[in-house]
Design a protein around this motif. Structure first.
Motif, PDB file in Angstrom:
ATOM      1  N   ALA A 108       0.821  -1.214   0.000  1.00 23.95           N
ATOM      2  CA  ALA A 108       0.000   0.000   0.000  1.00 23.95           C
ATOM      3  C   ALA A 108       0.855   1.263   0.000  1.00 23.95           C
ATOM      4  O   ALA A 108       0.473   2.279  -0.591  1.00 23.95           O
ATOM      5  N   PRO A 146       0.792   1.131  -4.663  1.00 25.42           N
ATOM      6  CA  PRO A 146      -0.656   0.977  -4.483  1.00 25.42           C
ATOM      7  C   PRO A 146      -1.425   0.750  -5.782  1.00 25.42           C
ATOM      8  O   PRO A 146      -2.400   0.006  -5.812  1.00 25.42           O
ATOM      9  N   ASP A 147      -0.993   1.402  -6.868  1.00 24.16           N
ATOM     10  CA  ASP A 147      -1.715   1.271  -8.144  1.00 24.16           C
ATOM     11  C   ASP A 147      -1.525  -0.109  -8.766  1.00 24.16           C
ATOM     12  O   ASP A 147      -2.471  -0.719  -9.256  1.00 24.16           O
ATOM     13  N   LYS A 153      -3.287  -2.976  -6.674  1.00 22.11           N
ATOM     14  CA  LYS A 153      -4.709  -2.761  -6.382  1.00 22.11           C
ATOM     15  C   LYS A 153      -5.579  -4.021  -6.477  1.00 22.11           C
ATOM     16  O   LYS A 153      -6.520  -4.179  -5.690  1.00 22.11           O
ATOM     17  N   VAL A 199      -7.040  -6.201  -3.434  1.00 26.54           N
ATOM     18  CA  VAL A 199      -8.187  -5.800  -2.610  1.00 26.54           C
ATOM     19  C   VAL A 199      -9.262  -6.886  -2.621  1.00 26.54           C
ATOM     20  O   VAL A 199      -9.962  -7.111  -1.624  1.00 26.54           O
ATOM     21  N   ASP A 237      -6.278  -2.226   1.360  1.00 27.79           N
ATOM     22  CA  ASP A 237      -7.414  -1.380   0.963  1.00 27.79           C
ATOM     23  C   ASP A 237      -7.578  -0.197   1.915  1.00 27.79           C
ATOM     24  O   ASP A 237      -7.806   0.944   1.479  1.00 27.79           O
ATOM     25  N   SER A 238      -7.433  -0.442   3.228  1.00 33.17           N
ATOM     26  CA  SER A 238      -7.601   0.632   4.221  1.00 33.17           C
ATOM     27  C   SER A 238      -6.569   1.740   4.034  1.00 33.17           C
ATOM     28  O   SER A 238      -6.911   2.921   4.012  1.00 33.17           O
ATOM     29  N   ALA A 290      -4.523   2.262   1.351  1.00 38.91           N
ATOM     30  CA  ALA A 290      -4.509   2.834   0.009  1.00 38.91           C
ATOM     31  C   ALA A 290      -5.668   3.802  -0.227  1.00 38.91           C
ATOM     32  O   ALA A 290      -5.513   4.794  -0.934  1.00 38.91           O
ATOM     33  N   THR A 291      -6.834   3.518   0.361  1.00 39.90           N
ATOM     34  CA  THR A 291      -8.010   4.365   0.113  1.00 39.90           C
ATOM     35  C   THR A 291      -8.179   5.472   1.154  1.00 39.90           C
ATOM     36  O   THR A 291      -8.488   6.615   0.808  1.00 39.90           O
ATOM     37  N   GLN A 292      -7.979   5.157   2.440  1.00 42.12           N
ATOM     38  CA  GLN A 292      -8.195   6.145   3.495  1.00 42.12           C
ATOM     39  C   GLN A 292      -6.977   7.047   3.681  1.00 42.12           C
ATOM     40  O   GLN A 292      -7.119   8.246   3.867  1.00 42.12           O
ATOM     41  N   SER A 299      -5.189  11.568   6.449  1.00 46.05           N
ATOM     42  CA  SER A 299      -6.549  12.055   6.732  1.00 46.05           C
ATOM     43  C   SER A 299      -6.932  11.909   8.199  1.00 46.05           C
ATOM     44  O   SER A 299      -7.882  12.533   8.669  1.00 46.05           O
TER      45      SER A 299
END
Length: 406
Positions: free
Chosen positions: A28, A32-33, A36, A39, A197-198, A200-202, A206
């Motif tokens: 991640a 990450p790309d 992917k 996931v 997933d957590s 890479a996306t969140q 943030s």
């Protein structure tokens, strides 16, 4: 290849999960790309556990009740008392901590398509309606209150049936347990996909703006897990509770942390109870019941975020109101399992206790969703691992009393 797989399977499941966790984090943060597609591994793992859990609970409970002999003792009363006590104390700890470390929020986060329950009465009504839900619908929607009630009713009705019928139900339950063992063997791959997933996306960035709130939430849950629960366990068992506490956190809490689903973790908890050699007649009922009413983590979340809103708005709160909040958060948490969105949707209900408008309360819910990637994981880990802990404590306490009597 067979030798590699054989050696891999000889490693303990927890160590394999840690390997999957580390690989997921590395992928991640670095590619990450490209990575992917992994996931899907997390989605498949959680989906498989969620798919098998309702039917597993249904047959295990029905089998246990139908074969229950008259006069045979179970610990359900003690376990339910421990569940309720643990949930109330968790809410109380969160209230005390929120007064010691006052957190204020920058409100303004929006929440779309979220409708909180109107009050405690509505939560309890939902709970009661789930009890009399259509059995097929209950299985389809993973309504564990409904599944438990129908399994209990059918189990009682089958008590006087032929032994061959009871044996068939028991064989189906055993077969489903074996399916669960096969699925859990894929946990390292599933958790690799989930943690990837957590992150890479969140993203970790943030969450930095809500650091104090996250520390308070996680701190309260950690205090419950490592101080409050061990004290309860010691009172029951009269021996060092930490080996059992750590085993429950390691074997149940880690998977619950990453799946973020008490329902998905029911099969894991069943396996841990079997490993601890607990009474199957008891844990086949107490574990799915715990996934619906043993909600210490949820009580912490409701109390902390509600009092954060109270402090932000400068509302004065006395000791009496704080105790009522502890009780309200515990009752709400117990009845929240069937409500979509989990504990966060009960925040407006608790906020109404202090006269906080619903639109402001929903902004607090929005903050909850932002920190949810950590809050929800820790909450589920605490809730799920405590299900096994209290089930074990009740049984060990019973054996201790029987030993003293002899």
């Amino acid at each position: 290849m067979k030798k590699i797989l054989s050696k891999w399977n000889q490693i303990s499941l927890v160590k394999r999960i840690i390997v999957g966790l580390v690989i997921g984090i590395i992928l991640a943060l670095t590619i990450p790309d490209i990575a992917k597609p992994i996931v899907i591994l997390g989605s498949l793992f959680v989906g498989a556990l969620k798919a098998v859990a309702p039917i597993l609970v249904f047959f295990l409970v029905m089998s246990a009740i139908s074969q229950h002999k008259k006069g045979q003792q179970t610990n359900m009363k003690s376990i339910i008392c421990l569940y309720l006590l643990g949930t109330f104390l968790a809410g109380l700890i969160a209230v005390v901590a929120s007064f010691m470390f006052k957190i204020t929020l920058t409100l303004g986060a929006g929440v779309e398509d979220v409708v909180p329950p109107g009050g405690v009465v509505e939560v309890l009504k939902t709970l009661l309606m789930n009890v009399v839900d259509n059995p097929v619908k209950a299985l389809f929607n993973a309504n564990y209150i409904g599944i438990l009630s129908w399994a209990l009713i059918l189990g009682i009705a089958l008590k006087n049936s032929a032994e061959s019928t009871k044996l068939m139900i028991s064989n189906v339950a055993d077969a489903l347990s074996q399916v669960v063992r096969w699925i859990i063997n894929f946990a390292p791959l599933g958790i690799m996909g989930l943690v990837f997933d957590s992150i890479a996306t969140q993203g970790i960035e943030s969450l930095l703006g809500y650091g104090q709130l996250i520390v308070l939430l996680v701190g309260c849950m950690a205090f419950v897990a490592f101080v409050v629960n061990p004290i309860i366990a010691f009172i029951g068992m009269r021996k060092n509770p930490y080996p059992l506490v750590f085993k429950c956190l390691k074997n149940s809490g880690i998977t619950a942390f990453f799946t973020r689903s008490s329902a998905a973790n029911i099969p894991v908890n069943m396996g841990l109870c079997e490993e601890l050699k607990l009474d199957k007649d008891t844990y086949s009922v107490s574990i799915p019941l715990g996934a619906t009413i043993n909600m210490g983590g949820a009580a912490v979340t409701i109390s902390v975020l509600t009092l954060a809103a109270v402090h932000t708005l400068g509302i004065e709160v006395d000791i009496g109101m704080a105790l009522i909040l502890s009780l309200l958060s515990a009752v709400s948490a117990c009845g929240a399992s069937g409500v979509a969105g989990g504990s966060l949707l009960l925040i407006p209900l608790a906020c109404s206790l202090f006269g906080i408008p619903n639109d402001v309360a929903m902004q607090v819910v929005g903050v909850g969703f932002i920190v949810g990637v950590i809050q929800d994981s820790c909450e589920t880990a605490l809730n799920s691992s405590t299900d096994v802990l209290f089930t074990a404590v009740a049984e060990f306490a019973k054996k201790r009393k029987e030993g003293n009597n002899n």
